[in-house]
Scaffold this active site. Structure first.
Site, short mmCIF file in Angstrom:
data_model
loop_
_atom_site.label_atom_id
_atom_site.label_comp_id
_atom_site.label_asym_id
_atom_site.label_seq_id
_atom_site.Cartn_x
_atom_site.Cartn_y
_atom_site.Cartn_z
N MET A 345 0.80 -1.23 0.00
CA MET A 345 0.00 0.00 0.00
C MET A 345 0.83 1.27 0.00
SD MET A 345 -3.07 -1.37 2.37
CE MET A 345 -2.25 -2.74 3.11
N CYS A 346 1.94 1.24 -0.75
CA CYS A 346 2.80 2.42 -0.87
C CYS A 346 3.27 2.93 0.48
CB CYS A 346 2.12 3.55 -1.64
SG CYS A 346 1.58 3.08 -3.26
N ALA A 347 3.47 2.00 1.41
CA ALA A 347 3.94 2.41 2.73
C ALA A 347 4.87 1.31 3.27
CB ALA A 347 2.77 2.64 3.67
#
Ligand code: PMP
Length: 392
Positions: A345-347
């Site tokens: 999730m782009c994290a």
């Protein structure tokens, strides 16, 4: 309350992926379609009535959208999205070799990578810790901000929903004489923010996550801080003067909006903010209640691990014993017509390093269009799925 009827996109699918993007309410979509199918002018350019009319509509949109976010009209510039807004601050501020920047492990890559680029020019990064629910460690933040030029932090985690104490963090920044940049891409869709009351220097907003059309976002810049920024993109529509020797731009925000604006996006976001005002705070209560019920039910399943902030947006990350998150998401879609997000999730600093899930997690997120049936659908589906093991 039944908001669902205003979202025909939900027919035949249980959409639990609002944290990735919002569905556009029918009145907003219809309005944008009507504008597009009848428009015949550019804004801020020509002298004929249609063009002048459009320019006035955009001016009015800026005024009302700024008001919605508690900002002054001259504190709002339109961007293509939150990623652009954050890049514009990172690249448009005069950050020099030896300057210290504070980032948090709870943030999305969009609020990490633009700042990391500054390492090439000798900027130092300090990382603030967060706990296993994605909550920023305020004590650590206070220490790291000492002597720093700027701190960039999220308003709410896109993974666990954890709502950060942005008022406290901004106050700490102010006391330390450090600029504050807030990524509100995940907070603003679920909670009204008041930019001026908060007193932050910069704030990024993603229109599409708030249920506006895609391609529109905002950079809010405090009137005392906007002068620190230089525009990255220059060209037509924003100048005071151009000679063969150089140019002079209009100040923020207009000087930052070279080129033809995203008219459909701006008008759509404007219509959306009016729609949100009409619905009122009940909408936020509705989605939050659904998420709380979902969390409570999922926590009763011993094979499901729920990761969510104590105080959170209607977003939660989950892991199901024996299931790789992408395979789980594919199964939910294929067998249950449930749409969710899966992966890092782009994290990555949060999901892999802090939470300890190198293969990622699955995310469930609620919004206005969801119903109690949606909660039941995902809880039942996960009950069934968690009783069988993934076939690799
Ligand atoms: N920040 C956060 C916390 C996000 O969740 C996202 C979108 N996934 C972004 C920034 C990027 O926003 P945009 O899509 O408008 O560029």
């Amino acid at each position: 309350v039944d908001y669902k009827k205003e979202f025909p996109q939900t027919i035949g699918v249980t959409n639990l992926d609002s944290a990735a993007t919002g569905l556009v309410p029918a009145p907003v979509a219809d309005f944008v379609f009507k504008y597009t199918s009848t428009s015949c002018a550019n804004a801020g350019r020509s002298a004929y009535r249609k063009s002048v009319e459009l320019t006035a509509r955009i001016d009015f949109a800026r005024e009302e959208i700024a008001g919605f976010f508690g900002a002054k009209t001259h504190e709002l510039t339109f961007t293509p999205g939150a990623t652009h807004a954050l890049n514009w601050v990172a690249k448009g501020l005069n950050i020099n070799c030896g300057d210290v920047i504070v980032l948090t492990k709870a943030d999305h890559h969009a609020n990490i990578l633009p700042w990391m680029d500054l390492k090439k020019q000798g900027v130092q990064i300090r990382w603030v810790e967060c706990d296993k629910s994605g909550q920023i460690d305020v004590t650590d933040f206070r220490q790291k901000v000492e002597g720093a030029k700027l701190a960039a932090f999220t308003g709410a985690s896109n993974v666990t929903g954890a709502i950060q104490p942005i008022d406290v963090l901004v106050k700490i920044c102010k006391e330390a004489g450090c600029l504050s940049v807030i990524d509100s891409a995940q907070l603003a869709p679920h909670k009204r923010v008041n930019f001026d009351e908060l007193g932050a220097d910069f704030m990024a907003i993603a229109g599409h996550k708030m249920m506006a059309p895609k391609g529109i976002g905002l950079l809010l810049a405090n009137e005392n801080s906007s002068g620190l920024l230089s525009p990255l993109i220059v060209g037509g529509g924003v100048i005071r003067d151009v000679t063969l020797d150089g140019y002079e731009l209009q100040p923020f925000p207009i000087g930052f909006e070279s080129g033809t604006p995203c008219v459909e996006g701006i008008l759509g976001l404007h219509k959306l903010t009016n729609w949100l005002i009409e619905k009122g705070e009940d909408l936020y209560t509705h989605e939050s209640e659904l998420a709380d019920i979902c969390e409570e039910n999922l926590r009763q399943n011993p094979k499901v691990k729920v990761i969510r902030g104590n105080l959170a947006t209607p977003v939660m990350a989950i892991n199901v014993e024996g299931w790789q998150p992408h395979k789980l998401a594919v199964k939910l879609d294929a067998d249950y017509k449930i749409a969710v997000r899966s992966g890092h999730m782009c994290a990555l600093p949060l999901v892999r390093d802090v939470l300890g899930y190198p293969e990622g997690l699955m995310r469930i997120s609620f919004a206005a269009w969801n119903t109690h049936e949606d909660v039941e659908a995902v809880v039942c589906a996960l009950r069934e799925i968690s009783n069988v093991r993934e076939t690799r």
